[in-house]
Design an enzyme around this catalytic site. Structure first.
Site, PDB file in Angstrom:
ATOM      1  N   LYS A 126      11.652  38.431 -19.293  1.00 50.06           N
ATOM      2  CA  LYS A 126      11.300  37.121 -19.148  1.00 50.06           C
ATOM      3  C   LYS A 126      12.049  36.986 -17.711  1.00 50.06           C
ATOM      4  O   LYS A 126      13.038  37.392 -17.129  1.00 50.06           O
ATOM      5  CB  LYS A 126      12.224  36.132 -19.850  1.00 50.06           C
ATOM      6  CG  LYS A 126      11.558  34.844 -20.214  1.00 50.06           C
ATOM      7  CD  LYS A 126      10.037  34.902 -20.938  1.00 50.06           C
ATOM      8  CE  LYS A 126       9.466  33.694 -20.996  1.00 50.06           C
ATOM      9  NZ  LYS A 126       8.435  33.703 -22.125  1.00 50.06           N
ATOM     10  N   ASP A 166       4.777  30.582 -17.990  1.00 47.15           N
ATOM     11  CA  ASP A 166       5.515  30.152 -18.994  1.00 47.15           C
ATOM     12  C   ASP A 166       5.514  28.426 -18.895  1.00 47.15           C
ATOM     13  O   ASP A 166       4.800  28.089 -17.981  1.00 47.15           O
ATOM     14  CB  ASP A 166       7.019  30.542 -19.432  1.00 47.15           C
ATOM     15  CG  ASP A 166       7.700  30.416 -20.699  1.00 47.15           C
ATOM     16  OD1 ASP A 166       7.278  31.043 -21.493  1.00 47.15           O
ATOM     17  OD2 ASP A 166       8.541  29.646 -20.837  1.00 47.15           O
TER      18      ASP A 166
HETATM   19  N1  GLU Z   1       5.428  33.087 -21.948  1.00 40.76           N
HETATM   20  C1  GLU Z   1       4.666  33.486 -22.825  1.00 40.76           C
HETATM   21  C2  GLU Z   1       5.441  33.929 -24.051  1.00 40.76           C
HETATM   22  O1  GLU Z   1       6.307  33.260 -24.358  1.00 40.76           O
HETATM   23  C3  GLU Z   1       3.612  34.425 -22.390  1.00 40.76           C
HETATM   24  C4  GLU Z   1       4.026  35.755 -21.939  1.00 40.76           C
HETATM   25  C5  GLU Z   1       2.933  36.891 -21.173  1.00 40.76           C
HETATM   26  O2  GLU Z   1       1.894  36.652 -21.216  1.00 40.76           O
HETATM   27  O3  GLU Z   1       3.545  37.763 -20.716  1.00 40.76           O
HETATM   28  O4  GLU Z   1       4.973  34.913 -24.783  1.00 40.76           O
END
Ligand code: GLU
Length: 445
Positions: A126, A166
């Site tokens: 992340k 996100d």
């Molecule tokens: N931010 C999204 C999640 O919490 C998507 C992450 C992504 O597609 O890499 O899963």
């Protein structure tokens, strides 16, 4: 929590002080792992839990940029590459003033198990920044994204780490970051970011995927109880990307969403929400949800209202972490709610989760219920790798099947470990075991 696991948890707290969301996310997973360690002593012997709690790599950097008044602004950028046992690091980027290392680590930790549950070859990561996008001009967003990527580009790549969106990062920001990555590397490397525009390597359904996936997951939980969305009254917190496409899919499946929200207040529209208006306000004009009542005189806006007070059959917290507490959960159960699916990451507090689990209602935790977004990101990576692009129908069908598989995996794992219907336990154990086995096979990684 198992005694030996408690010692590991205590050392996580001592090693990572003042990161309360990270502690919360670790605790929630570790509480499920007692029976796993009993069944797989090799995981304890090889210190798999200790290793999983320690990120493989953490990057913190300065992001300097100029605002429209020509003032120099400084933010902090993060990327936590948590675990790559199952594939390249994968996970979104969040731009929000509450971002600090503890938030990114909680999200990265959740992402490891979520991504494992999808069955796709992706590790967990992340990133983000404490940059506050609200009220910023388009040029300011562009300059910030370029500055952020000017540092990040050296740490990512289609086979290394693949960021996405996100909170605060959507199609526009991914576009600006991809443009900067392309300039810096002199490469068309589509697979380095997901959530791209469909005209330049993005996937159909990616925009809708987290919300659609969450609704599909709840649909499966309802089916397991002999029910369906048909005629169900639903409330969905938030009004961002996840909330909008959760509402859309619930409506397609025959449910009726009557309430949504933003950080200022709640909209209640008993007739059913007008989703075209919400899309226009939020996606096109980037306005606040309170403006909804200007167009619908029979809708109510409650400043600082609590959406969980509204009686419903199905509740889908889809805004942000810790937005639904023990009292809210008790109120939902008392008012007859039969299913809760988390569209956001960790939106229910530990007390709230306890209330739901003890009440026997169907509770789908975020790492399972909201895995549709990252699953479709993995489908975008597949399309990029084969230089192909799939139809909406085909991609949505793939997403639907993945969500059914995740549901069944969590459901069956909960049964196998003697707690039928406990999707929290099922998701934590199933996700953990996949990662643990891969780490064991790879030696001391
Ligand atoms: N931010 C999204 C999640 O919490 C998507 C992450 C992504 O597609 O890499 O899963």
């Amino acid at each position: 929590m198992d005694d030996k696991i408690k010692l590991i948890y205590d050392s996580v707290i001592a090693r990572n002080p003042a990161e309360k969301e990270f502690h919360q996310a670790v605790k929630e997973v570790l509480e499920s792992l007692g029976p796993v360690i009993a069944k797989h002593p090799e995981f304890a012997q090889h210190k798999i839990i200790e290793r999983i709690c320690e990120p493989e790599r953490q990057i913190i950097f300065r992001v300097a940029w100029t605002n429209d008044n020509h003032e120099v602004m400084i933010n902090r950028g993060f990327r936590v590459q948590f675990n790559s046992a199952l594939g390249p690091y994968k996970g979104g980027i969040r731009f929000h003033p509450t971002v600090y290392l503890g938030i990114i680590k909680f999200l990265g930790f959740e992402q490891i198990f979520k991504n494992a549950l999808t069955g796709m070859p992706i590790g967990g990561a992340k990133g983000g920044s404490d940059f506050h996008p609200k009220g910023r001009s388009d040029c300011e967003i562009l300059r910030f994204c370029q500055s952020y990527m000017t540092e990040l580009y050296r740490h990512i790549g289609e086979h290394t780490d693949v960021p996405a969106g996100d909170i605060g990062v959507g199609g526009r920001e991914i576009g600006y970051m991809y443009g900067q990555y392309k300039r810096l590397t002199n490469k068309w490397e589509a697979g380095v970011l997901t959530g791209k525009g469909v005209a330049w390597g993005g996937s159909l359904v990616r925009k809708e995927a987290t919300g659609y996936g969450a609704a599909f997951f709840v649909d499966e939980m309802l089916k397991a109880k002999g029910q369906s969305f048909d005629g169900k009254v639903c409330t969905v917190s938030g009004s961002g990307n996840v909330a909008i496409y959760t509402i859309e899919k619930i409506h397609q499946l025959g449910g009726k969403c009557i309430a949504c929200s933003d950080s200022n207040g709640v909209i209640l529209h008993e007739k059913g929400l007008d989703l075209d208006l919400i899309k226009q306000l939020k996606e096109v004009e980037r306005r606040r949800i309170k403006d909804y009542v200007k167009y619908h005189k029979d809708a109510i806006y409650k400043e600082k209202g609590n959406i969980w007070e509204i009686p419903c059959d199905v509740a889908m917290p889809s805004a942000t972490e810790n937005e639904l507490n023990g009292k809210d959960a008790a109120m939902l159960v008392k008012n007859g709610c039969i299913a809760v699916g988390e569209g956001a990451n960790m939106p229910t507090t530990p007390k709230g989760v306890d209330v739901f689990l003890n009440s026997g209602i169907a509770f789908g935790p975020g790492k399972a219920a909201n895995a549709g977004g990252v699953s479709t990101s993995a489908l975008e990576m597949q399309q990029n790798a084969s230089r192909d692009s799939w139809s909406f129908e085909h991609t949505e069908e793939r997403l639907h099947q993945i969500m059914k598989n995740i549901h069944n995996l969590c459901f069956e794992t909960a049964e196998e470990y003697g707690e039928p219907g406990n999707y929290v336990l099922g998701a934590n154990i199933a996700g953990f075991v996949k990662v643990a086995k891969a780490m064991l096979a790879m030696g001391l990684v």
